[in-house]
Scaffold this motif. Structure first.
Motif, PDB file in Angstrom:
ATOM      1  N   VAL A 138       0.839  -1.208   0.000  1.00 30.18           N
ATOM      2  CA  VAL A 138       0.000   0.000   0.000  1.00 30.18           C
ATOM      3  C   VAL A 138       0.866   1.247   0.000  1.00 30.18           C
ATOM      4  O   VAL A 138       0.606   2.220  -0.715  1.00 30.18           O
ATOM      5  CB  VAL A 138      -0.956   0.003   1.203  1.00 30.18           C
ATOM      6  CG1 VAL A 138      -1.659   1.327   1.324  1.00 30.18           C
ATOM      7  CG2 VAL A 138      -1.967  -1.095   1.049  1.00 30.18           C
ATOM      8  N   ILE A 139       1.943   1.222   0.802  1.00 33.74           N
ATOM      9  CA  ILE A 139       2.843   2.385   0.827  1.00 33.74           C
ATOM     10  C   ILE A 139       3.428   2.622  -0.558  1.00 33.74           C
ATOM     11  O   ILE A 139       3.461   3.757  -1.058  1.00 33.74           O
ATOM     12  CB  ILE A 139       3.966   2.170   1.854  1.00 33.74           C
ATOM     13  CG1 ILE A 139       3.378   2.163   3.258  1.00 33.74           C
ATOM     14  CG2 ILE A 139       5.026   3.231   1.737  1.00 33.74           C
ATOM     15  CD1 ILE A 139       4.402   1.891   4.336  1.00 33.74           C
ATOM     16  N   VAL A 140       3.868   1.531  -1.195  1.00 37.44           N
ATOM     17  CA  VAL A 140       4.485   1.699  -2.515  1.00 37.44           C
ATOM     18  C   VAL A 140       3.456   2.198  -3.517  1.00 37.44           C
ATOM     19  O   VAL A 140       3.739   3.094  -4.320  1.00 37.44           O
ATOM     20  CB  VAL A 140       5.093   0.358  -2.974  1.00 37.44           C
ATOM     21  CG1 VAL A 140       5.417   0.407  -4.430  1.00 37.44           C
ATOM     22  CG2 VAL A 140       6.339   0.056  -2.181  1.00 37.44           C
ATOM     23  N   ILE A 141       2.242   1.643  -3.463  1.00 43.14           N
ATOM     24  CA  ILE A 141       1.212   2.071  -4.414  1.00 43.14           C
ATOM     25  C   ILE A 141       0.906   3.553  -4.235  1.00 43.14           C
ATOM     26  O   ILE A 141       0.876   4.331  -5.205  1.00 43.14           O
ATOM     27  CB  ILE A 141      -0.061   1.236  -4.235  1.00 43.14           C
ATOM     28  CG1 ILE A 141       0.194  -0.187  -4.721  1.00 43.14           C
ATOM     29  CG2 ILE A 141      -1.213   1.840  -4.994  1.00 43.14           C
ATOM     30  CD1 ILE A 141      -0.944  -1.110  -4.385  1.00 43.14           C
ATOM     31  N   GLY A 142       0.675   3.958  -3.002  1.00 48.09           N
ATOM     32  CA  GLY A 142       0.355   5.359  -2.768  1.00 48.09           C
ATOM     33  C   GLY A 142       1.482   6.281  -3.211  1.00 48.09           C
ATOM     34  O   GLY A 142       1.260   7.302  -3.867  1.00 48.09           O
ATOM     35  N   SER A 143       2.734   5.886  -2.870  1.00 47.29           N
ATOM     36  CA  SER A 143       3.851   6.746  -3.260  1.00 47.29           C
ATOM     37  C   SER A 143       3.995   6.817  -4.766  1.00 47.29           C
ATOM     38  O   SER A 143       4.207   7.897  -5.327  1.00 47.29           O
ATOM     39  CB  SER A 143       5.151   6.222  -2.674  1.00 47.29           C
ATOM     40  OG  SER A 143       4.963   5.827  -1.366  1.00 47.29           O
ATOM     41  N   LEU A 144       3.918   5.661  -5.434  1.00 45.75           N
ATOM     42  CA  LEU A 144       4.055   5.676  -6.889  1.00 45.75           C
ATOM     43  C   LEU A 144       2.970   6.538  -7.528  1.00 45.75           C
ATOM     44  O   LEU A 144       3.229   7.262  -8.490  1.00 45.75           O
ATOM     45  CB  LEU A 144       3.977   4.263  -7.454  1.00 45.75           C
ATOM     46  CG  LEU A 144       5.267   3.473  -7.463  1.00 45.75           C
ATOM     47  CD1 LEU A 144       5.000   2.087  -8.025  1.00 45.75           C
ATOM     48  CD2 LEU A 144       6.331   4.160  -8.264  1.00 45.75           C
ATOM     49  N   ALA A 145       1.749   6.464  -6.993  1.00 40.92           N
ATOM     50  CA  ALA A 145       0.674   7.279  -7.558  1.00 40.92           C
ATOM     51  C   ALA A 145       0.981   8.757  -7.409  1.00 40.92           C
ATOM     52  O   ALA A 145       0.878   9.538  -8.354  1.00 40.92           O
ATOM     53  CB  ALA A 145      -0.648   6.938  -6.867  1.00 40.92           C
ATOM     54  N   LEU A 146       1.398   9.136  -6.191  1.00 46.22           N
ATOM     55  CA  LEU A 146       1.712  10.545  -5.967  1.00 46.22           C
ATOM     56  C   LEU A 146       2.878  10.987  -6.835  1.00 46.22           C
ATOM     57  O   LEU A 146       2.851  12.056  -7.463  1.00 46.22           O
ATOM     58  CB  LEU A 146       2.049  10.761  -4.491  1.00 46.22           C
ATOM     59  CG  LEU A 146       2.297  12.206  -4.065  1.00 46.22           C
ATOM     60  CD1 LEU A 146       1.065  13.031  -4.303  1.00 46.22           C
ATOM     61  CD2 LEU A 146       2.674  12.256  -2.591  1.00 46.22           C
TER      62      LEU A 146
END
Lengths: 659, 304, 214
Positions: free
Chosen positions: A424-432
């Motif tokens: 989830v952390i990676v997904i959120g960061s990549l999106a941002l």
């Protein structure tokens, strides 16, 4: 392997000959660039062979240095890094021949070509060295050669300062690496990589941290990145492309090689990598948003992309740790594919920035504009690079991020709690990061190339010559190919991912086959996109045939005398985002606001200094300098007294020991 | 047979997309006590524009002319990835929602560049706000989809939608509600509806999307309007598909149910637009961060 | 006791003492040249008659370099710089000689205490080597002119070389070559540097260089 060594020899000899023929710029240029291209092409062939077949080629020779041996090996991991290193260096050399040409009157052109060839040879040697001492020698060669390249325009104060910062930073990293290698080989007595046995877990943790700091300084992890925004703008553009595209990747290579040497990873290693990746990625792109200089902006984007790569590697390592083949394979495949993709599109962008710099004379974004009409080829190439780096389909930047996302979604979230949180952390960061990168590159491309010229520099810009154009066009084509041919490329990652994750070849093959078929669907969509786009453009032409198509001015809301300076500037474009994140950026604003009824000149100046540099490194270095001031009295400036110190020490030691 | 039906759904999407705009405007008009525009007004507008000539600004380049059309192609390509009415999408694969979101990103990239091409402050302003808000809404969207991945166990959008059955609401009701709210806010933001942007304003300083396309005219503008409508249909389908639990597998039930849900969504948007004012521009990021918080909350609940 | 070697070693001591006492720079350079020639001959004499090909070639190379090339470079620099004497050193010439003699005594005493393997052929060589090193350092410390510093450095290297001859039986070529290359480059650089310093400041008083310190 002999072909590889041949390539290295060509590089060395070509560099020296180029230096010696410095009096004749044409000869020095063509010899230097030619030997760089030929040497790189010779050395890249074994890499392709190794990657295709999965075999390892090695060579071992004796070297008369204690603990050292000339032990080089091309295995799939080295081959994956050799491809971008040598490929981009060859293209940048073609570009550089034309880029350096205007300097032939004031400077000896043989010097930068010598150091360029040394840099390429150093980088190639770093990724194939299998002995600690040989590795360090190649590392130093790479760092010193790039230092001399960075300070090519040493008459400018900014360049000298950048060179100094770069030299200090790289040597701090090397110091950590020296300790790392000493600890690694200490209990075995040899620094050859294949004689290092299983490392005890207590030592492994310390070694991992040393590697993270040592290699991270070269790679540009936050907060070790502070040299990047100084060195990359100061260097000549083809050197910036090589440094940003491939030299910092040698740091990533070192980290991956360390992980393979240290055996089974502990959980906290994965978290460290993911944390570094998130911080570097987000802070990198935020700082890029706030920059006014085109090359500094691109340098910060390198930090951001290293963050993305590290996130992929962290996920992959997590997959190895929790024994999830999907996560391991997709994470590493995505991370390594992004290494190659970033080399391609970052190289392209830096070459484009160099073309802008040479064509218009300035790299300050807010002084440019409208270059798409005066420099169409550069603009088109830069557009392809911008689309690629924003991670938007159908180009290669999207594919590598897609693989990392896929790993996170497919096996991260549905896995255990640890994996899910990391995912989830990676997904959120990549999106941002993706959204911010899109904002940043629309700003960069839009302000530099679109609209009206904002200054005399931009008004008088001219397109660059064929050498520079062809290098950029080739890289742009590679971006497109990287997207379209991605299913095949992912398949070919079998050998390298298998080596890193030490999973069974069947498991790796299954995962990669699944990923490859997923990507095939993506390519279908991409081709559909291209087809519909082509049809729509034809439709447009058909619709407008026979109808009135006029030209007019841009809608100006009735204002009678619009000026090109009234356009949106890059700073204004990024302002909502930079204001939103001002607690992280600490932008310094100087405002002279309009006063009175008929206001005279007013001005707004923003400056975003690097947070780590200003609040972390500068205070520390200031403290060191202050404390060293206590020893000022030792410095007379007299040579004789210093030698006297030495002589006295010698005497005292002798007498003390012998009496 | 399945393929033909999927193609029929695709054609349905292309045809019915501007109808959503009509429903929204009619709802707003009813709220305001007027009769309102005809339901098919958007069609008339697009048709009129496609038959006109064009005016181009001297500051622009080939990007300004080509941008809207390539953006349109991106949205069309994205339509093939969206499932409708209980059927899977014509092209479905693990991670297809990522391609969908980033294709919409490509469309936005080109539109922003077209706006900057004019060299006008107004377009620049709109472009700047557009990229800011989309940068903030993407994390909300993707984290919400992460939550959906976890509670459905599927990685393809089509599978996720098909798995949205009443049973799911029983198991994970609150989470679906949270995801629904987050997706609704993102829907409103991406399609430039109140409370993020007012599609009816004529003040350049307050526009976001409207001002980006200020200088486009003729067929270019027509295709931009159509792309916007198609995009709204797409995102609406995703929202409706993930929230409304009517996927029984019986085609004659699912398709009308999906159509009805889309219409209801349009009515809902109309109601929201009529009952709220636009949020101050400086507060829009807070709204989007709120959406992200909802998504994160959904993920936390799912992982517990 | 090898007579020939001893004569050469005593000669070395004398040249060192002369260097400490001379003020004319041209004469100093010639002293260092003589030192170099003597050192070139030394290993041949130490072997005691057995002269091998590579040993002879090496000796000739050393004689040429230390006795010929270096002094030539330095004489050329001296002419460019247009200085004749070292006037006003930090420690006066008379005192230098006295201190030099003292250093010689201490060196002989120290070498007797050094736990070295018995050197071939001559027991004088270690003290003389030591003394040469120390007088080289003394020259650097006590003189002002940059040229004298270079001479001191050369003498230092001579002493190290003598030490090597004393201790190492087989003369590993690599080490010797390394030292030679090092010295060659150093002299070259120093020659150029002195020329430039003189051009910038019109003198080669290293004492005045402390004015560069901020």
């Amino acid at each position: 392997m002999s072909l590889f060594l041949c390539g290295l020899v060509v590089l060395f000899v070509g560099g020296v000959v180029s230096l010696l023929s410095g009096r004749k710029p044409a000869m020095a240029s063509s010899l230097g660039a030619g030997s760089a291209v030929v040497g790189s092409l010779l050395a890249i062939l074994p890499a392709f062979a190794v990657l295709a077949s999965g075999r390892t080629e090695s060579l071992r020779m004796n070297w008369n240095v204690p603990l050292g041996s000339f032990f080089v090996q091309i295995d799939p991991l080295s081959a994956v890094f050799l491809l971008p290193i040598l490929g981009l260096s060859a293209l940048a050399a073609i570009y550089g021949a034309e880029y350096l040409w205007p300097y032939r009157q004031e400077k000896n052109l043989g010097v930068p070509w010598l150091f360029y060839n040394l840099l390429v040879a150093g980088m190639a040697l770093v990724v194939v060295a299998r002995n600690g001492l040989l590795f360090l020698v190649a590392w130093e060669m790479m760092s010193l050669a790039s230092f001399f390249l960075v300070t090519f325009e040493y008459e400018r104060q900014m360049v000298r300062q950048a060179g100094g910062i770069y030299l200090v930073a790289t040597h701090i990293g090397t110091a950590f690496l020296i300790v790392f290698f000493i600890l690694l080989g200490a209990h075995v007595g040899s620094l050859d990589f294949d004689t290092i046995p299983a490392v005890p877990s207590s030592l492994a943790g310390a070694l991992f941290l040393l590697a993270v700091v040592g290699f991270g300084t070269k790679a540009g992890f936050m907060p070790l990145h502070v040299w990047l925004p100084h060195a990359h703008p100061a260097a000549p553009s083809h050197v910036s492309a090589v440094m940003s595209g491939v030299m910092i990747k040698t740091g990533i290579y070192g980290l991956v090689r360390t992980v393979t040497l240290l055996g089974a990873p502990a959980a906290w290693w994965c978290w460290v990598l993911i944390a570094i990746g998130v911080v570097s990625g987000i802070m990198g792109v935020l700082f890029a948003l706030a920059q006014h200089d085109l090359k500094r902006l691109l340098a910060y984007h390198s930090v951001e992309n290293i963050g993305i790569i590290t996130m992929g590697l962290g996920l992959g390592l997590l997959g190895v740790h929790i024994h999830s083949p999907t996560l391991a394979v997709l994470g590493f495949a995505g991370g390594l594919f992004h290494v190659i993709n970033h080399a391609i599109f970052k190289g392209l962008l830096f070459l484009g920035a160099g073309a802008v710099l040479q064509g218009s004379g300035t790299g300050h974004i807010d002084l440019l504009g409208g270059l798409v009409k005066r420099m169409p080829w550069t603009a088109a190439a830069f557009l392809v690079g911008s689309i690629a780096i924003s991670g938007v389909p159908p180009l290669n930047g999207f594919v590598s991020e897609f693989l990392i996302y896929l790993g996170a979604f497919k096996s991260g979230i549905v896995g255990g709690l640890d994996a899910a949180i990391a995912a989830v952390i990676v997904i959120g960061s990549l999106a941002l990061i993706g959204g911010l990168a899109l904002a940043c590159f629309t700003k960069a491309f839009g302000t530099v190339f679109l609209g009206h010229p904002r200054s005399i520099h931009a008004q008088q810009a001219h397109e660059v010559g064929w050498a520079m154009k062809s290098a950029m066009v080739i890289l742009a084509a590679l971006c497109v190919l990287g997207g379209v041919l991605s299913p095949l490329i992912v398949r070919s990652a079998q050998t390298v991912v298998g080596q890193i994750t030490s999973l069974a070849p069947d498991a790796v093959e299954t995962e990669l086959a699944t990923a490859s078929s997923t990507l095939t669907h993506f390519v279908v969509v991409a081709l559909l996109l291209a087809a519909v786009a082509g049809l729509s453009l034809l439709l447009r032409r058909r619709l407008l045939r026979g109808r009135s198509v006029r030209e007019a001015v841009t809608w100006d809301c009735g204002y009678a005398a619009p000026d090109s300076r009234m356009q949106y500037t890059a700073t204004s474009f990024a302002q909502p985002l930079t204001d939103l994140f001002r607690f992280l950026l600490h932008t310094h604003k100087e405002v002279r606001s309009p006063q009175g009824v008929f206001p005279p000149d007013s001005a707004l100046e923003t400056d975003t200094a690097d947070v780590c540099e200003k609040h972390l490194y500068q205070p520390v270095f200031e403290a060191i300098r202050w404390s060293l001031g206590w020893f000022r009295w030792l410095q007379h400036g007299r040579l004789q007294v210093y030698v006297l110190y030495i002589a006295l020490t010698l005497w005292i030691l002798l007498i003390w020991k012998l009496v | 047979m399945m393929t033909t039906l999927k193609l029929v759904h695709l054609v349905l999407a292309f045809v019915a997309a501007p109808l959503l705009l009509g429903i929204i405007n009619r709802t707003k008009a009813l709220f305001a006590g007027r009769r309102g525009q005809p339901l098919l007004q958007a069609y008339y507008d697009i048709w009129k524009l496609l038959r006109k000539g064009a005016v181009y600004s001297r500051s622009t380049s080939w990007l300004f002319a080509a941008g809207p059309w390539i953006g349109f192609a991106a949205v069309v390509a994205a339509t093939t990835l969206v499932p409708f009415g209980g059927l899977r999408a014509p092209i479905a694969f693990p991670g297809d929602f990522l391609v969908l979101i980033y294709l919409l990103g490509l469309s936005r990239f080109l539109l922003v560049l077209s706006a900057l091409d004019t060299g006008s402050s107004f377009e620049g302003m709109g472009a700047s706000r557009e990229v800011t808000f989309s940068a903030l809404s993407e994390p909300a969207l993707l984290i919400a989809l992460a939550a959906v991945t976890k509670y459905t166990g599927c990685v393809s959008l089509s599978d996720m939608v098909v798995a949205t059955v009443p049973r799911l609401w029983l198991d994970a009701g609150p989470i679906v509600v949270l995801v629904g709210f987050a997706l609704l806010i993102v829907f409103l933001s991406e399609n430039c509806r109140i409370p993020v942007d007012d599609p009816n304003t004529h003040l350049e300083l307050t526009m976001i999307h409207e001002v980006m396309v200020l200088d486009h005219s003729g067929p270019d503008f027509g295709i931009i309007l159509y792309s916007a409508a198609l995009k709204m249909w797409l995102l609406g389908q995703v929202l409706v598909g993930l929230v409304v639990p009517v996927h029984t597998g019986i085609l004659w039930l699912d398709t009308p149910a999906a159509l009805l849900s889309m219409a209801l969504l349009a009515v809902l948007v109309g109601i929201i637009e009529s009952s709220m004012a636009r949020v101050r521009l400086l507060h829009v990021p807070q709204l989007l961060v709120g959406a992200t918080t909802l998504s994160i909350l959904a993920v936390v609940l799912v992982l517990r | 006791m090898n007579d020939a070697a001893d004569i050469v070693l005593v000669f070395l001591v004398l040249t060192n003492l002369m260097l400490l006492g001379l003020s004319r720079l041209g004469a100093c350079i010639r002293m260092v040249a003589l030192q170099g020639i003597a050192l070139g001959l030394l290993p041949l004499l130490m072997e005691g008659g057995r002269v091998e090909l590579h040993g002879a070639a090496f000796a000739i190379a050393i004689i040429l370099l230390k006795g010929g090339v270096f002094p030539w470079i330095l004489m050329r620099t001296l002419r460019e710089v247009n200085t004749q004497r070292e006037i006003e050193p930090f420690i006066g010439y008379g005192k230098s000689l006295a201190i030099g003699t003292l250093i010689l005594v201490v060196c002989i005493w120290l070498s007797s205490r050094l736990p070295l393997p018995e050197p071939a052929m001559s027991s004088l060589i270690v003290p003389v080597a030591f003394f040469t090193i120390m007088s080289g350092l003394f020259l650097i410390v006590s003189r002002r002119k940059a040229l004298t510093q270079v001479l001191g450095y050369l003498v230092l290297e001579n002493g190290i070389y003598a030490f090597g001859v004393a201790l190492v039986d087989k003369q590993p070529m690599l080490v010797e070559m390394g030292i030679l290359l090092d010295v060659f480059v150093a002299i070259f650089v120093m020659g150029i540097a002195i020329f430039h310093i003189n051009r910038e400041f019109d003198h080669i008083d290293t004492d005045k260089l402390s004015g560069l310190r901020s």
